[in-house]
Design a protein around this motif. Sequence first.
Motif, PDB file in Angstrom:
ATOM      1  N   ASP A 107      20.156 -11.634  -9.924  1.00 60.34           N
ATOM      2  CA  ASP A 107      20.066 -10.326  -9.970  1.00 60.34           C
ATOM      3  C   ASP A 107      18.790  -9.545 -10.003  1.00 60.34           C
ATOM      4  O   ASP A 107      18.578  -8.663  -9.579  1.00 60.34           O
ATOM      5  CB  ASP A 107      21.277  -9.607 -10.760  1.00 60.34           C
ATOM      6  N   ALA A 108      18.338 -10.373 -11.207  1.00 62.17           N
ATOM      7  CA  ALA A 108      17.149  -9.437 -11.472  1.00 62.17           C
ATOM      8  C   ALA A 108      15.951  -9.392 -10.540  1.00 62.17           C
ATOM      9  O   ALA A 108      15.155  -8.620 -10.363  1.00 62.17           O
ATOM     10  CB  ALA A 108      16.503 -10.210 -12.944  1.00 62.17           C
ATOM     11  N   LEU A 109      15.601 -10.753  -9.656  1.00 60.87           N
ATOM     12  CA  LEU A 109      14.979 -10.681  -8.651  1.00 60.87           C
ATOM     13  C   LEU A 109      15.137  -9.720  -7.505  1.00 60.87           C
ATOM     14  O   LEU A 109      14.572  -9.107  -7.163  1.00 60.87           O
ATOM     15  CB  LEU A 109      14.832 -12.102  -8.160  1.00 60.87           C
ATOM     16  N   LEU A 110      16.550  -9.502  -7.325  1.00 62.96           N
ATOM     17  CA  LEU A 110      16.855  -8.683  -6.459  1.00 62.96           C
ATOM     18  C   LEU A 110      16.506  -7.291  -6.684  1.00 62.96           C
ATOM     19  O   LEU A 110      16.168  -6.431  -5.778  1.00 62.96           O
ATOM     20  CB  LEU A 110      18.484  -8.931  -6.121  1.00 62.96           C
ATOM     21  N   ALA A 111      16.832  -6.865  -7.835  1.00 65.77           N
ATOM     22  CA  ALA A 111      16.419  -5.614  -8.271  1.00 65.77           C
ATOM     23  C   ALA A 111      14.864  -5.343  -8.161  1.00 65.77           C
ATOM     24  O   ALA A 111      14.447  -4.411  -7.822  1.00 65.77           O
ATOM     25  CB  ALA A 111      16.765  -5.291  -9.913  1.00 65.77           C
ATOM     26  N   ASN A 112      14.316  -6.261  -8.518  1.00 67.84           N
ATOM     27  CA  ASN A 112      12.760  -6.177  -8.510  1.00 67.84           C
ATOM     28  C   ASN A 112      12.306  -6.235  -7.216  1.00 67.84           C
ATOM     29  O   ASN A 112      11.300  -5.401  -6.752  1.00 67.84           O
ATOM     30  CB  ASN A 112      11.978  -7.601  -8.916  1.00 67.84           C
ATOM     31  N   VAL A 150      13.137  -3.670   3.584  1.00 60.58           N
ATOM     32  CA  VAL A 150      13.802  -4.095   2.269  1.00 60.58           C
ATOM     33  C   VAL A 150      14.906  -4.909   2.543  1.00 60.58           C
ATOM     34  O   VAL A 150      15.279  -5.950   1.700  1.00 60.58           O
ATOM     35  CB  VAL A 150      13.993  -2.643   1.254  1.00 60.58           C
ATOM     36  N   GLU A 151      16.056  -4.542   3.326  1.00 63.23           N
ATOM     37  CA  GLU A 151      17.128  -5.240   3.445  1.00 63.23           C
ATOM     38  C   GLU A 151      17.024  -6.463   4.030  1.00 63.23           C
ATOM     39  O   GLU A 151      17.793  -7.452   3.411  1.00 63.23           O
ATOM     40  CB  GLU A 151      18.020  -4.323   4.428  1.00 63.23           C
ATOM     41  N   LYS A 152      16.081  -6.616   4.926  1.00 64.79           N
ATOM     42  CA  LYS A 152      15.883  -8.067   5.343  1.00 64.79           C
ATOM     43  C   LYS A 152      15.327  -9.113   4.105  1.00 64.79           C
ATOM     44  O   LYS A 152      15.774  -9.975   4.095  1.00 64.79           O
ATOM     45  CB  LYS A 152      14.787  -7.804   6.354  1.00 64.79           C
ATOM     46  N   GLY A 198       0.878  -1.242   0.092  1.00 62.78           N
ATOM     47  CA  GLY A 198      -0.039  -0.078  -0.161  1.00 62.78           C
ATOM     48  C   GLY A 198       0.723   1.170  -0.032  1.00 62.78           C
ATOM     49  O   GLY A 198       0.105   2.359   0.176  1.00 62.78           O
ATOM     50  N   LYS A 199       2.206   1.190  -0.105  1.00 64.93           N
ATOM     51  CA  LYS A 199       2.898   2.262   0.155  1.00 64.93           C
ATOM     52  C   LYS A 199       2.884   3.326  -1.290  1.00 64.93           C
ATOM     53  O   LYS A 199       2.991   4.429  -1.081  1.00 64.93           O
ATOM     54  CB  LYS A 199       4.505   1.881   0.235  1.00 64.93           C
ATOM     55  N   ASP A 200       2.327   2.675  -2.386  1.00 69.59           N
ATOM     56  CA  ASP A 200       2.297   3.849  -3.490  1.00 69.59           C
ATOM     57  C   ASP A 200       0.719   4.384  -3.371  1.00 69.59           C
ATOM     58  O   ASP A 200       0.828   5.689  -3.717  1.00 69.59           O
ATOM     59  CB  ASP A 200       2.154   2.836  -4.847  1.00 69.59           C
ATOM     60  N   ARG A 201      -0.279   3.583  -2.642  1.00 62.28           N
ATOM     61  CA  ARG A 201      -1.355   4.363  -2.715  1.00 62.28           C
ATOM     62  C   ARG A 201      -1.306   5.420  -1.635  1.00 62.28           C
ATOM     63  O   ARG A 201      -1.823   6.496  -1.832  1.00 62.28           O
ATOM     64  CB  ARG A 201      -2.557   3.287  -2.509  1.00 62.28           C
ATOM     65  N   THR A 202      -0.813   4.966  -0.627  1.00 62.01           N
ATOM     66  CA  THR A 202      -0.663   5.809   0.609  1.00 62.01           C
ATOM     67  C   THR A 202       0.260   7.084   0.385  1.00 62.01           C
ATOM     68  O   THR A 202      -0.109   8.474   0.653  1.00 62.01           O
ATOM     69  CB  THR A 202      -0.118   5.118   1.899  1.00 62.01           C
ATOM     70  N   ASP A 249      12.913  -2.410  -6.276  1.00 61.64           N
ATOM     71  CA  ASP A 249      12.168  -1.586  -6.622  1.00 61.64           C
ATOM     72  C   ASP A 249      10.679  -1.553  -6.071  1.00 61.64           C
ATOM     73  O   ASP A 249      10.170  -0.635  -5.872  1.00 61.64           O
ATOM     74  CB  ASP A 249      12.091  -1.815  -8.381  1.00 61.64           C
ATOM     75  N   LEU A 250      10.442  -2.944  -6.063  1.00 62.01           N
ATOM     76  CA  LEU A 250       9.010  -3.063  -5.382  1.00 62.01           C
ATOM     77  C   LEU A 250       9.013  -2.508  -3.807  1.00 62.01           C
ATOM     78  O   LEU A 250       7.826  -2.319  -3.507  1.00 62.01           O
ATOM     79  CB  LEU A 250       8.325  -4.191  -5.526  1.00 62.01           C
ATOM     80  N   GLY A 251       9.975  -2.449  -3.256  1.00 66.77           N
ATOM     81  CA  GLY A 251       9.965  -2.238  -1.666  1.00 66.77           C
ATOM     82  C   GLY A 251      10.252  -0.661  -1.688  1.00 66.77           C
ATOM     83  O   GLY A 251      10.221  -0.432  -0.318  1.00 66.77           O
ATOM     84  N   THR A 252      10.479   0.079  -2.666  1.00 61.20           N
ATOM     85  CA  THR A 252      10.877   1.342  -2.381  1.00 61.20           C
ATOM     86  C   THR A 252      10.007   2.233  -3.224  1.00 61.20           C
ATOM     87  O   THR A 252       9.297   1.874  -4.061  1.00 61.20           O
ATOM     88  CB  THR A 252      12.490   1.586  -2.455  1.00 61.20           C
ATOM     89  N   VAL A 253      10.210   3.602  -3.056  1.00 59.04           N
ATOM     90  CA  VAL A 253       9.569   4.587  -3.857  1.00 59.04           C
ATOM     91  C   VAL A 253      10.801   5.240  -4.553  1.00 59.04           C
ATOM     92  O   VAL A 253      11.847   5.292  -4.258  1.00 59.04           O
ATOM     93  CB  VAL A 253       8.635   5.646  -3.037  1.00 59.04           C
ATOM     94  N   SER A 254      10.121   5.786  -5.595  1.00 57.77           N
ATOM     95  CA  SER A 254      11.237   6.613  -6.681  1.00 57.77           C
ATOM     96  C   SER A 254      10.606   7.975  -7.092  1.00 57.77           C
ATOM     97  O   SER A 254       9.356   8.004  -7.189  1.00 57.77           O
ATOM     98  CB  SER A 254      11.153   5.608  -7.766  1.00 57.77           C
ATOM     99  N   GLY A 255      11.646   8.756  -7.203  1.00 56.20           N
ATOM    100  CA  GLY A 255      11.397  10.228  -7.519  1.00 56.20           C
ATOM    101  C   GLY A 255      10.663   9.908  -9.162  1.00 56.20           C
ATOM    102  O   GLY A 255       9.624  10.777  -9.229  1.00 56.20           O
ATOM    103  N   ALA A 256      11.095   8.976  -9.936  1.00 60.96           N
ATOM    104  CA  ALA A 256      10.597   9.055 -11.164  1.00 60.96           C
ATOM    105  C   ALA A 256       8.992   8.538 -11.180  1.00 60.96           C
ATOM    106  O   ALA A 256       8.167   8.859 -12.114  1.00 60.96           O
ATOM    107  CB  ALA A 256      11.452   7.755 -11.839  1.00 60.96           C
ATOM    108  N   PHE A 257       8.622   7.764  -9.952  1.00 56.70           N
ATOM    109  CA  PHE A 257       7.177   7.414  -9.975  1.00 56.70           C
ATOM    110  C   PHE A 257       6.493   8.633  -9.813  1.00 56.70           C
ATOM    111  O   PHE A 257       5.362   8.841 -10.419  1.00 56.70           O
ATOM    112  CB  PHE A 257       7.045   6.428  -9.049  1.00 56.70           C
ATOM    113  N   LEU A 258       6.879   9.222  -8.687  1.00 60.47           N
ATOM    114  CA  LEU A 258       6.171  10.651  -8.582  1.00 60.47           C
ATOM    115  C   LEU A 258       6.252  11.515  -9.648  1.00 60.47           C
ATOM    116  O   LEU A 258       5.112  12.242 -10.023  1.00 60.47           O
ATOM    117  CB  LEU A 258       6.664  11.413  -7.341  1.00 60.47           C
TER     118      LEU A 258
END
Length: 108
Positions: free
Chosen positions: A53-58, A39-41, A2-6, A61-70
């Motif tokens: 590496d692809a899964l780790l990147a996902n 996210v680190e956990k 819910g971090k993106d909606r919130t 990305d899914l666990g954080t927010v990005s200025g690009a999203f905003l």
Amino acid sequence: AGKDRTGMGAVYLLSALGVDGHTIRQDYLATNDLIQPMVEKNLAAARKHGATDALLANIQDLGTVSGAFLDSASATIDAEYGSMRDYLQDELKLTPAEKRDLRELYLQ
């Protein structure tokens, strides 16, 4: 989670309160500081189970927010509705009286 909606809900509220865009952006990105331990956990657990590496990147990305999203959300709102003010008024039906009430509740 819910971090993106919130996060976007907070963007709308702060915009309605008249908070400047720079401060709204800082607040939005502060999520990363607060969520990084989780996210680190998750990354550590994934590494332990041989994640690529692809899964780790996902996971990152899914666990954080990005200025690009905003930026993308803001650009879409501007393109579709003209401005955040217009979006709040025309799509969310937020009246000037309601904005005043929000300011009284949260800024006094």
